[in-house]
Design an enzyme around this catalytic site. Sequence first.
Site, PDB file in Angstrom:
ATOM      1  N   SER A  67       0.800  -1.228   0.000  1.00 35.27           N
ATOM      2  CA  SER A  67       0.000   0.000   0.000  1.00 35.27           C
ATOM      3  C   SER A  67       0.830   1.275   0.000  1.00 35.27           C
ATOM      4  CB  SER A  67      -0.947  -0.002   1.197  1.00 35.27           C
ATOM      5  OG  SER A  67      -0.226  -0.225   2.387  1.00 35.27           O
ATOM      6  N   HIS A  83      -5.567  -4.498  -2.183  1.00 34.67           N
ATOM      7  CA  HIS A  83      -5.473  -3.390  -3.143  1.00 34.67           C
ATOM      8  C   HIS A  83      -5.586  -3.871  -4.592  1.00 34.67           C
ATOM      9  CE1 HIS A  83      -4.607   0.121  -0.660  1.00 34.67           C
ATOM     10  NE2 HIS A  83      -3.852  -0.655   0.093  1.00 34.67           N
ATOM     11  N   LYS A 107     -12.467  -1.564  -0.355  1.00 36.51           N
ATOM     12  CA  LYS A 107     -11.674  -0.754  -1.287  1.00 36.51           C
ATOM     13  C   LYS A 107     -12.383  -0.731  -2.648  1.00 36.51           C
ATOM     14  CE  LYS A 107      -7.429  -0.721   1.295  1.00 36.51           C
ATOM     15  NZ  LYS A 107      -6.768  -1.701   2.125  1.00 36.51           N
TER      16      LYS A 107
END
Length: 394
Positions: A182, A210, A241
């Site tokens: 990240s 992610h 996310k």
Amino acid sequence: MNVTLLHRLRTELDQRSVTTGLRRDLVVSSPQGPTLGVDGETLVNFAANDYLGLAEHPDVLDAAQRALREMGLGVSAGRVLCGTRAVHGELEAAIAELVGADDAVLYGSCFDANLGLFDALLGPQDVVLSDALNHASLIDGIRLSRAERHVFAHADLDELERRLAESAHARHRLIVTDGVFSMDGDIAALPQLSELAQRYDAVLVVDDSHATGVLGATGAGTAEHFGLAGRVDVLTGTLGKALGGGAGGFVAGPRAIVETLRQVSRPYIFTNAMAPTLAVAALTAIRIARARPDLRERLAAKTTWLRGALRDLGYDVPPGEHPIIPVMLREGSAARDVAAALRRDGVLVFALSHPVVPVGEERIRVQVSAAHTADQLEHAAAAFGRARSVLVGR
Ligand SMILES: *Cc1c(COP(=O)(O)O)cnc(C)c1O
């Protein structure tokens, strides 16, 4: 109340406010989207993980509203009591299909999933090999298990291999990595990691928070990005996310692992079930993410454009493909000062400094979304151009 505890905490907070400064949460006054309302202003938002723009997708919001009316807010019970609705199973099946696993199990968050995974599978006879830059929740989850734990330097395959060779005594060996890290947006070397896992008969665990929905032609994540779909043994991820940004996490993998988690994983059993509204929203987001490769293509094109524009302005942007763009400022308060200048210019980004990143690696993290318009991207680039003036003379 014990005054020694309060006194100690007050002293530590005072020290912290002098050294790193105290965190103060930004209070946002609008729904998540490519712009955010903050302190009466509208800022272009490059700080969220809403990579596909699904948090503001009308179908996701409509489905959630319908679910709220039809199913109510929450379930006031755990999954193993009377908290399970049909949509929980449908969502688990959709996640498994998205990432190409046999099965999946839901958690309240990916943080919970990572806390619940290792303790459920491992004992003191086992060894976990963990990348030094793995997410905090992986670090904590591994600690909660009683397995032997070795941290290898970030992306250092030689050190990993040495440690694999040294741990032949273990009953099981797990290699654990973020799919996308990240802080830098760099992608784990899954082809090599998977090869090492096979050669040493280790289990490869990837936290793809992610990457799920973002990478790969169908959004299956990092493995698909490398053409290795199905070669990750256990995958953890988030619904908070790219997949709608509501909340929730999961572990996906072989049936025996997922079933074991349902039987013994503490953050699955001893907690309230996911609100059906959130499950319906995530299910809708997954359907859109799968059906719309154009969102990923648009995201990739926008990311490439902004990376190029920032580099053309003279910023230090390490090579990469993920919509996390690190802009390295490296010294002292430069990252914070540039972020403040951008904010005055209507662009929301965050500076990451010590202790979140090492001293000398201070940076601004820019996160692109498929929902950003060309105007918004150009606004950001222009603001970064103007912000260079704060660096003059350093
Ligand atoms: C964001 C993130 C998490 C936490 O996910 P939540 O669902 O918000 O708890 C875990 N692991 C990684 C790698 C992440 O990026």
